[in-house]
Scaffold this motif. Structure first.
Motif, PDB file in Angstrom:
ATOM      1  N   LYS A  90     134.378 -63.300  23.564  1.00 14.75           N
ATOM      2  CA  LYS A  90     134.818 -63.462  22.138  1.00 14.75           C
ATOM      3  C   LYS A  90     136.451 -63.674  22.212  1.00 14.75           C
ATOM      4  O   LYS A  90     136.769 -64.693  21.426  1.00 14.75           O
ATOM      5  N   MET A 126     137.132 -67.430  23.565  1.00 15.65           N
ATOM      6  CA  MET A 126     136.525 -68.342  22.534  1.00 15.65           C
ATOM      7  C   MET A 126     137.448 -68.601  21.537  1.00 15.65           C
ATOM      8  O   MET A 126     137.803 -69.589  21.190  1.00 15.65           O
ATOM      9  N   ALA A 127     138.159 -67.465  21.192  1.00 13.53           N
ATOM     10  CA  ALA A 127     139.187 -67.449  19.825  1.00 13.53           C
ATOM     11  C   ALA A 127     140.323 -68.137  20.403  1.00 13.53           C
ATOM     12  O   ALA A 127     141.073 -68.830  19.564  1.00 13.53           O
ATOM     13  N   TYR A 128     140.788 -67.624  21.628  1.00  7.60           N
ATOM     14  CA  TYR A 128     141.974 -68.344  22.089  1.00  7.60           C
ATOM     15  C   TYR A 128     141.936 -69.799  22.409  1.00  7.60           C
ATOM     16  O   TYR A 128     142.842 -70.626  21.977  1.00  7.60           O
ATOM     17  N   TYR A 129     140.844 -70.282  23.048  1.00  8.65           N
ATOM     18  CA  TYR A 129     140.599 -71.791  23.071  1.00  8.65           C
ATOM     19  C   TYR A 129     140.434 -72.558  21.811  1.00  8.65           C
ATOM     20  O   TYR A 129     140.765 -73.619  21.724  1.00  8.65           O
ATOM     21  N   TYR A 130     139.764 -71.869  20.723  1.00  9.56           N
ATOM     22  CA  TYR A 130     139.864 -72.514  19.545  1.00  9.56           C
ATOM     23  C   TYR A 130     141.289 -72.540  18.956  1.00  9.56           C
ATOM     24  O   TYR A 130     141.621 -73.770  18.345  1.00  9.56           O
ATOM     25  N   ARG A 131     142.133 -71.427  19.115  1.00  9.01           N
ATOM     26  CA  ARG A 131     143.480 -71.578  18.519  1.00  9.01           C
ATOM     27  C   ARG A 131     144.207 -72.530  19.340  1.00  9.01           C
ATOM     28  O   ARG A 131     144.927 -73.654  18.455  1.00  9.01           O
ATOM     29  N   LYS A 132     143.858 -72.690  20.433  1.00  8.54           N
ATOM     30  CA  LYS A 132     144.663 -73.946  21.231  1.00  8.54           C
ATOM     31  C   LYS A 132     144.466 -75.155  20.656  1.00  8.54           C
ATOM     32  O   LYS A 132     145.124 -76.235  20.695  1.00  8.54           O
ATOM     33  N   GLN A 133     143.162 -75.636  20.662  1.00 10.06           N
ATOM     34  CA  GLN A 133     142.296 -76.939  20.194  1.00 10.06           C
ATOM     35  C   GLN A 133     142.941 -77.150  18.680  1.00 10.06           C
ATOM     36  O   GLN A 133     143.467 -78.386  18.474  1.00 10.06           O
ATOM     37  N   GLN A 134     143.253 -76.172  17.761  1.00  6.57           N
ATOM     38  CA  GLN A 134     143.678 -76.325  16.570  1.00  6.57           C
ATOM     39  C   GLN A 134     145.123 -76.736  16.614  1.00  6.57           C
ATOM     40  O   GLN A 134     145.531 -77.480  15.762  1.00  6.57           O
ATOM     41  N   LYS A 183     145.448 -80.106  17.833  1.00  6.07           N
ATOM     42  CA  LYS A 183     144.975 -81.234  16.710  1.00  6.07           C
ATOM     43  C   LYS A 183     146.051 -81.380  15.732  1.00  6.07           C
ATOM     44  O   LYS A 183     146.265 -82.584  15.099  1.00  6.07           O
TER      45      LYS A 183
END
Length: 290
Positions: free
Chosen positions: A240, A243-251, A254
Motif C-alpha cells: 500500500k 502504491m501510494a508513493y508511485y501515485y504521488r510521483k505520477q501526480q 502530471k
C-alpha cells in the motif's frame, strides 16, 4: 535463542522462543498447547462477557423459551436460586434466551470485565508487534486469572452445564461450531517453514540452520490439508505504501507537464546553432530590408 513467528494462514498468532536443537515433536507439542490455549482463553472471555451481562446459562431444555412456555411445560431451573452473584444481581434480559438474566452488579461486573481484558492482553497478537514471546505459562496464568475472577463473583460455582464451567473442566463441546474448525489437536498439527513441512523425528536445525540469533516464520496447518501459502515478498502494508508513493510521483509529474513553461526556448543560450554562427562570424549580421 531462535524466535519463531507463528502464523496460521496469513494471520500472525504469536512469537515463540526456542533453540535450534529442539526436536520437532517437542516443538509441535508446545506450539499446539499455546495455539489451542489462546483459542480457549478467547472462548472463555467471550462467554464470561455474556455471563457479566446476563448471568448464568439456563438448562438446555429451557433455552430459547418464553416465560409462558416454561410455565406451561413446568420446567424449573434448579440453579436459579443457588448460583446468585456475590453482592446480588440486577435484571438484564438475554435477547437470545440462553441466560437467566440475573446479571452481577456493577461492582462484580467490573471485576469480570477487567480480568477479561487482562487475560486477553497476556496472550494478545499485539505482542508480535512488540517483539514479545508467549509461553505456556502465560496461557495458564491467563486461564487461572479468569477462573479466579469467576470464583470471586460466583463463590458457589457455576451450573455444571455453563460453557464457562465446561471450559474450566476441559469438557467443552465444540463439535459442529466454528470454534471446532479453529482448534488443531496436537497429533493433527504440522509445522511448515519456507514451503516445506517440518517432519517429526528431526531437529529444528535441520530446517532453519544452527544460527541461534535468527527469526523465522513458521506456519501451522492441519495434517492432510494442502501446504500453506508462501509469504509475500512484501507485506500488504508495504505494498500500500509503495502504491501510494508511485501515485504521488505520477501526480507530481502530471502537474509539472501541465504547468511546463517553454518560453526559455526563445533564450539565446537555448539556441543550438549559436556556437556554429559564432565561429563563422555570423552573430552580428543584421538583416535590412531593401
Amino acid at each position: 535463542m531462535v524466535k519463531l513467528h507463528i502464523k496460521h494462514g496469513d494471520e500472525s498468532q504469536f512469537l515463540y522462543e526456542t533453540t535450534t536443537n529442539t526436536p520437532i515433536d517437542n516443538l509441535t507439542n508446545q506450539i499446539a498447547l499455546i495455539y489451542n490455549g489462546r483459542l480457549k482463553v478467547h472462548r472463555i472471555c467471550n462467554e464470561m462477557s455474556m455471563l457479566a451481562k446476563h448471568g448464568v446459562t439456563l438448562p438446555v431444555n429451557m433455552q430459547g423459551l418464553t416465560d409462558e412456555q416454561i410455565t406451561d411445560l413446568k420446567l424449573k431451573d434448579e440453579y436459579a436460586d443457588t448460583c446468585i452473584p456475590m453482592d446480588g444481581y440486577v435484571e438484564e434480559e438475554d435477547g437470545t434466551g440462553r441466560r437467566n438474566g440475573r446479571a452481577p452488579t456493577e461492582k462484580m461486573r467490573s471485576i469480570l470485565e477487567r480480568t477479561i481484558q487482562e487475560a486477553k492482553d497476556k496472550i494478545s497478537k499485539k505482542l508480535v508487534q512488540a517483539d514479545q514471546c508467549v509461553t505456556c505459562d502465560q496461557v495458564n496464568e491467563a486461564l487461572q486469572q479468569l477462573k479466579g475472577a469467576v470464583m470471586i463473583v460466583y463463590p458457589m460455582g457455576l451450573p455444571p452445564y455453563d460453557p464457562v464451567e465446561l471450559e474450566f473442566k476441559n469438557q467443552e463441546e465444540l463439535e459442529g461450531t466454528q470454534d471446532s474448525l479453529d482448534v488443531i489437536p496436537e497429533p493433527d498439527m504440522s509445522l511448515w517453514f519456507s514451503g516445506k513441512e517440518m517432519q517429526r523425528g528431526k531437529l529444528l536445525s535441520d530446517f532453519v540452520g544452527k544460527n541461534e540469533k535468527t527469526k523465522v516464520i513458521v506456519k501451522t496447518q492441519k495434517k492432510g490439508n494442502s501446504a500453506p501459502a508462501r509469504e509475500r515478498v512484501v507485506s500488504e502494508e508495504e505494498q500500500k505504501q509503495m502504491m501510494a508513493y508511485y501515485y504521488r510521483k505520477q501526480q507530481e509529474l502530471k502537474k509539472l507537464e501541465e504547468n511546463e513553461d517553454h518560453s526559455y526556448m526563445d533564450s539565446e543560450w537555448a539556441d543550438s546553432s549559436a556556437l556554429k554562427r559564432s565561429f563563422q562570424g555570423l552573430n552580428d549580421i543584421k538583416w535590412k530590408p531593401r
